[in-house]
Design a protein around this motif. Structure first.
Motif, short mmCIF file in Angstrom:
data_model
loop_
_atom_site.label_atom_id
_atom_site.label_comp_id
_atom_site.label_asym_id
_atom_site.label_seq_id
_atom_site.Cartn_x
_atom_site.Cartn_y
_atom_site.Cartn_z
N UNK A 150 -5.90 -1.46 6.75
CA UNK A 150 -6.40 -2.85 6.14
C UNK A 150 -5.93 -2.86 4.66
N UNK A 151 -6.24 -1.82 3.80
CA UNK A 151 -5.87 -1.72 2.55
C UNK A 151 -4.34 -1.88 2.40
N UNK A 152 -3.72 -1.20 3.16
CA UNK A 152 -2.15 -1.29 3.22
C UNK A 152 -1.68 -2.85 3.37
N UNK A 153 -2.41 -3.35 4.46
CA UNK A 153 -1.81 -5.01 4.72
C UNK A 153 -2.15 -5.74 3.59
N UNK A 154 -3.34 -5.71 3.11
CA UNK A 154 -3.69 -6.40 2.04
C UNK A 154 -2.96 -6.45 0.86
N UNK A 155 -2.60 -5.17 0.39
CA UNK A 155 -1.59 -4.79 -0.62
C UNK A 155 -0.12 -5.44 -0.40
N UNK A 156 0.18 -5.30 0.79
CA UNK A 156 1.68 -5.94 1.30
C UNK A 156 1.69 -7.40 1.16
N UNK A 157 0.45 -7.96 1.73
CA UNK A 157 0.17 -9.41 1.73
C UNK A 157 0.22 -10.01 0.21
N UNK A 158 -0.33 -9.42 -0.74
CA UNK A 158 -0.49 -9.73 -2.05
C UNK A 158 1.07 -9.86 -2.59
#
Length: 309
Positions: A150-158
């Motif tokens: 979750x954190x990785x995909x939120x980071x990438x989405x940003x």
């Protein structure tokens, strides 16, 4: 297509690693072989862990997730690169380029967090063995893996959203073999200061947090190992960490040298070579690193081979 605002840029051109036809043949064969070894080797690890009840522990649960991420990580880049070499078509649509960047960053970051989770597993096992069963129970392990994704995909989405808002009104040639963050920023004619600030601050925090946690964990692990009275006992305890330490050194050595530094020091040639190491070579080597000196994994693989025969 070469001039105008972002809406007029429909594609980028990926130059790849070389334009020499002879070298391209060699590179195609090498990358195809490494990709097949990567997918095959990591798939065997996933199947071995799932198929052997003795490997249903926290360490192997994290390892199987790491193998899955490694397959996804390389699949985001290598098939597109091989297709470009085979067809001699270097173009990639703007939306595809952003999608490739998104998944590359997401899977790369997940890799980093999973290495941190594996360090936590070793720390608890060696420094607090009596608490291991309760601390690293299946529920906590699942929560760690879910949080990593979750954190990785939120980071990438940003970073992807910030990249999508930029304008590209100059050359559309990317001097790389895939759509990475820094090469794209160099092509933008917009103000990229926010992107670069976020990449250097939040990006550094996301990458370095697991690395710092791993480093601190191993300081405590080494301290605990040194208290073991016999040399043979110390070797036996620390040998369980050898594979993980090798992967950590290779992965973070490459990633930090590329991303944790000012954009003014960016070097196309140097960074392409280092990027090959952590996007293709390390995921290919992981199955060998984690299985060659691991008796449990070797036995599980033998059982798997007997079942398939």
């Amino acid at each position: 297509m070469m001039r105008g605002n972002q809406s007029h840029i429909t594609e980028f051109l990926l130059l790849g690693l070389t334009s020499d036809p002879k070298q391209q043949v060699w590179l195609f064969a090498s990358f195809l072989a490494m990709y097949l070894v990567n997918v095959g080797g990591n798939s065997v690890i996933i199947a071995a862990v799932r198929g052997d009840a003795h490997l249903h522990t926290a360490m192997y649960f994290f390892l199987s997730n790491l193998s899955l991420v490694d397959i996804c990580f390389t699949t985001v880049i290598v098939p597109q690169m091989l297709l470009n070499v085979l067809t001699q078509r270097k173009a990639i649509l703007f939306a595809q380029c952003l999608a490739q960047m998104y998944f590359f960053v997401a899977f790369g970051t997940t890799d980093s967090f999973l290495l941190g989770a594996m360090a936590m597993d070793r720390y608890v096992a060696i420094c607090h063995p009596l608490r291991y069963t309760t601390t690293m129970n299946p529920r906590h392990c699942l929560q760690l893996v879910t949080a990593s994704w979750l954190v990785s995909h939120l980071h990438s989405l940003t970073h992807t959203i910030l990249m999508a808002r930029l304008s590209f009104c100059g050359p559309n040639v990317i001097h790389h073999f895939f759509c990475d963050v820094q090469p794209l920023l160099m092509l933008s004619c917009s103000d990229t200061s926010l992107n670069e600030l976020l990449a250097f601050t939040e990006g550094s925090f996301v990458i370095m947090s697991p690395f710092i946690f791993i480093t601190v964990s191993y300081v405590y692990i080494i301290h605990a190992v040194l208290r073991v009275p016999s040399g043979r006992g110390r070797y036996k305890v620390f040998s369980t960490c050898g594979s993980h330490l090798t992967v950590v050194a290779l992965f973070y050595g490459a990633v930090i040298s590329v991303y944790i530094r000012p954009s003014s020091t960016y070097s196309v040639t140097k960074d392409r070579v280092i990027t090959v190491i952590y996007t293709v070579v390390i995921p290919m080597l992981n199955p060998f690193i984690y299985s060659l000196r691991n008796k449990d994994m070797k036995q599980a693989m033998k059982k798997l081979m007997r079942k398939t025969n």
